[in-house]
Design a protein around this motif. Structure first.
Motif, short mmCIF file in Angstrom:
data_model
loop_
_atom_site.label_atom_id
_atom_site.label_comp_id
_atom_site.label_asym_id
_atom_site.label_seq_id
_atom_site.Cartn_x
_atom_site.Cartn_y
_atom_site.Cartn_z
N TYR A 197 0.87 -1.19 0.00
CA TYR A 197 0.00 0.00 0.00
C TYR A 197 0.89 1.22 0.00
O TYR A 197 1.94 1.25 0.66
CB TYR A 197 -0.91 0.02 1.22
CG TYR A 197 -1.58 1.36 1.43
CD1 TYR A 197 -2.68 1.74 0.65
CD2 TYR A 197 -1.08 2.28 2.35
CE1 TYR A 197 -3.27 2.98 0.80
CE2 TYR A 197 -1.68 3.52 2.52
CZ TYR A 197 -2.78 3.87 1.74
OH TYR A 197 -3.35 5.11 1.90
N SER A 198 0.49 2.24 -0.73
CA SER A 198 1.27 3.48 -0.79
C SER A 198 0.33 4.68 -0.79
O SER A 198 -0.74 4.62 -1.41
CB SER A 198 2.15 3.51 -2.04
OG SER A 198 2.84 4.75 -2.13
N PRO A 199 0.71 5.76 -0.12
CA PRO A 199 -0.12 6.98 -0.16
C PRO A 199 -0.17 7.64 -1.53
O PRO A 199 -1.01 8.50 -1.77
CB PRO A 199 0.56 7.89 0.87
CG PRO A 199 1.40 6.98 1.73
CD PRO A 199 1.83 5.88 0.81
N VAL A 200 0.75 7.27 -2.45
CA VAL A 200 0.80 7.89 -3.77
C VAL A 200 0.55 6.81 -4.82
O VAL A 200 1.00 5.67 -4.70
CB VAL A 200 2.16 8.58 -4.00
CG1 VAL A 200 3.31 7.60 -3.87
CG2 VAL A 200 2.21 9.27 -5.35
N SER A 201 -0.19 7.18 -5.88
CA SER A 201 -0.54 6.21 -6.92
C SER A 201 0.59 6.11 -7.94
O SER A 201 1.36 7.05 -8.16
CB SER A 201 -1.83 6.62 -7.62
OG SER A 201 -1.64 7.82 -8.36
N ARG A 202 0.69 4.96 -8.60
CA ARG A 202 1.71 4.77 -9.62
C ARG A 202 1.42 5.64 -10.85
O ARG A 202 2.36 6.09 -11.54
CB ARG A 202 1.76 3.29 -10.03
CG ARG A 202 2.16 2.36 -8.90
CD ARG A 202 2.42 0.95 -9.43
NE ARG A 202 3.56 0.91 -10.33
CZ ARG A 202 4.83 0.82 -9.92
NH1 ARG A 202 5.11 0.78 -8.63
NH2 ARG A 202 5.80 0.78 -10.80
N GLY A 203 0.14 5.90 -11.11
CA GLY A 203 -0.18 6.78 -12.23
C GLY A 203 0.38 8.19 -12.04
O GLY A 203 0.94 8.78 -12.98
N LEU A 204 0.25 8.71 -10.82
CA LEU A 204 0.79 10.03 -10.54
C LEU A 204 2.31 10.03 -10.64
O LEU A 204 2.90 10.97 -11.20
CB LEU A 204 0.35 10.47 -9.14
CG LEU A 204 0.87 11.83 -8.66
CD1 LEU A 204 0.38 12.95 -9.57
CD2 LEU A 204 0.44 12.09 -7.22
N LEU A 205 2.95 8.97 -10.13
CA LEU A 205 4.41 8.88 -10.21
C LEU A 205 4.88 8.82 -11.66
O LEU A 205 5.87 9.45 -12.03
CB LEU A 205 4.90 7.66 -9.43
CG LEU A 205 4.85 7.74 -7.91
CD1 LEU A 205 5.25 6.40 -7.30
CD2 LEU A 205 5.76 8.85 -7.38
N THR A 206 4.16 8.07 -12.49
CA THR A 206 4.54 7.95 -13.91
C THR A 206 4.42 9.30 -14.60
O THR A 206 5.31 9.71 -15.39
CB THR A 206 3.65 6.92 -14.60
OG1 THR A 206 3.80 5.64 -13.95
CG2 THR A 206 4.03 6.77 -16.06
N ALA A 207 3.33 10.03 -14.34
CA ALA A 207 3.15 11.34 -14.96
C ALA A 207 4.25 12.30 -14.53
O ALA A 207 4.80 13.06 -15.35
CB ALA A 207 1.77 11.89 -14.59
N LYS A 208 4.59 12.28 -13.25
CA LYS A 208 5.64 13.17 -12.76
C LYS A 208 7.01 12.78 -13.32
O LYS A 208 7.85 13.64 -13.61
CB LYS A 208 5.66 13.15 -11.23
CG LYS A 208 4.50 13.90 -10.59
CD LYS A 208 4.57 13.82 -9.07
CE LYS A 208 3.50 14.70 -8.42
NZ LYS A 208 3.79 16.14 -8.61
N GLN A 209 7.24 11.48 -13.48
CA GLN A 209 8.51 11.03 -14.07
C GLN A 209 8.65 11.54 -15.51
O GLN A 209 9.72 12.00 -15.92
CB GLN A 209 8.58 9.51 -14.03
CG GLN A 209 9.88 8.95 -14.62
CD GLN A 209 9.76 7.49 -14.97
OE1 GLN A 209 8.71 7.06 -15.46
NE2 GLN A 209 10.81 6.72 -14.73
N GLN A 210 7.57 11.44 -16.29
CA GLN A 210 7.61 11.92 -17.67
C GLN A 210 7.81 13.43 -17.73
O GLN A 210 8.54 13.94 -18.58
CB GLN A 210 6.32 11.52 -18.39
CG GLN A 210 6.17 10.03 -18.59
CD GLN A 210 4.83 9.64 -19.18
OE1 GLN A 210 3.96 10.49 -19.35
NE2 GLN A 210 4.67 8.36 -19.52
#
Length: 374
Positions: A321-334
């Motif tokens: 479980y994580s407080p941040v979603s992988r979708g948000l992390l992917t968008a920020k990485q891009q």
């Protein structure tokens, strides 16, 4: 004197003076920059210390208020069960509190009445005239709070320490450590010399067992408080390790948004050096979230390439479980990759998911290849 000699005499010294003035100007500028950097470092250190002090004070105040409320809640139970000695001790402790709790206003009359009721009944007088005298003496004493408090303070209560110790033994045997701790600490406060070695040994065992149970149920702050209390009575053994890991975890949570680089360091220590399944794996999710905040701060200050590395490291983690979603992390990485100039990273590139050694202080830009600032 020849003309060429006159020229040397007139123009050589002004050039030297100009060179000295230029050197002094650069030295003064360097000293000024050094002082400014030192002031910034000291201000940051003071801000961190002040934040920690305020947090410690708030936790200490909350712990004291919870302890007072616990005593108020347990006092009626002691009176109902006839534990008058223990009730007397609780009232004395509450009266010595820095701020006298409001529950004393209602509990002191009840405790006094219960205590008087357990006393042997007075021998009836041979005449009827004595009865009104006894009634008139007892009723006003119970009705007037100042008189009740005075009687309660001056009365001599006899504590049955043997009975209290027997009660603590029974609670300890049944693993009711909370009740055993309360009774044993009451014995210590009444008479510290009574069965000193036995009482202190039982207290150490009960506090250690209860603290360990709290660590296992993830009540870290309460467990640390009990660990500090247990340490007074002897060696706490494995609780030293449990307290260190719990404290490291709590510090990481506290600094996650205000000092994400430090939070990443704390969580990484637990994940990569101690136990990646700590708190049922919650520590991995906390590390991922801290990496997100750290990368956000780097991106905000212009270190896009280093921010991309932290987003990539966060995506490499697989928490339950994580407080941040992988979708948000992917968008920020891009977003960071585009700002860094590498929108499509090399296929198969693996990020360093142990970022402790590559942390940069927030507010200081990183110089990348080509002489450009990130």
């Amino acid at each position: 004197m020849k003309p060429d000699q006159a020229q040397v005499t007139n123009y050589d010294h002004p050039d030297k003076r100009r060179r000295w003035a230029s050197c002094l100007l650069w030295i003064a500028l360097a000293v000024t920059c050094l002082l400014i950097a030192l002031a910034i470092v000291m201000a940051a250190a003071y801000a961190g210390w002040s934040s920690g002090l305020q947090t410690a004070r708030a936790q200490a105040t909350g712990t004291a208020e919870a302890e007072v409320q616990l005593q108020c809640d347990l006092l009626p139970q002691d009176l109902a069960q006839g534990k008058f000695d223990l009730a007397r001790k609780r009232i004395e402790d509450l009266q010595q509190a820095r701020l006298r709790p409001a529950c004393l206003l209602s509990l002191i009359p009840t405790a006094t009445a219960a205590y008087l009721q357990r006393q042997p009944s007075p021998t009836p007088a041979p005449t009827q005239t004595a009865i009104p005298v006894i009634t008139a003496t007892v009723v006003p004493t119970l009705a007037l709070e100042p008189q009740i408090t005075e009687v309660s303070d001056e009365a001599e209560w006899a504590y049955d320490l043997d009975a209290l110790l027997a009660e603590a033994r029974a609670d300890h045997a049944e693993r009711n450590y909370t009740a055993a701790i309360q009774t044993l600490e009451a014995i210590v406060s009444i008479d510290d010399s009574y069965q000193r070695e036995l009482v202190r040994s039982m207290l150490l065992e009960a506090l250690t067992a209860q603290a360990l149970a709290l660590y296992r149920s993830f009540k870290l702050s309460e467990a640390i408080v009990l660990t500090e209390r247990a340490e007074v009575y002897g060696d706490i053994g494995e609780l030293n390790y449990e307290r260190y890991i719990a404290d490291t975890f709590l510090i990481g949570q506290r600094y996650k948004t205000t000092n994400p680089a430090e939070a990443v360091r704390r969580f990484s220590e637990i994940v990569y050096q101690h136990n990646p399944n700590y708190m049922n794996g919650q520590v991995v999710g906390e590390l991922q979230d801290a990496l997100r905040y750290y990368a956000d701060a780097l991106l905000l200050q212009g270190d896009a390439c280093l921010a991309r590395e932290q987003y990539t490291a966060a995506l490499a983690l697989q928490p339950n479980y994580s407080p941040v979603s992988r979708g948000l992390l992917t968008a920020k990485q891009q977003e960071a990759a585009q700002a860094c100039g590498t929108l499509n990273p090399v296929a198969g590139e693996q990020a360093d998911i142990s970022p402790v050694g590559t942390l940069s202080p927030i507010g200081v830009r990183t110089v990348v290849s080509g002489g450009q600032s990130g």
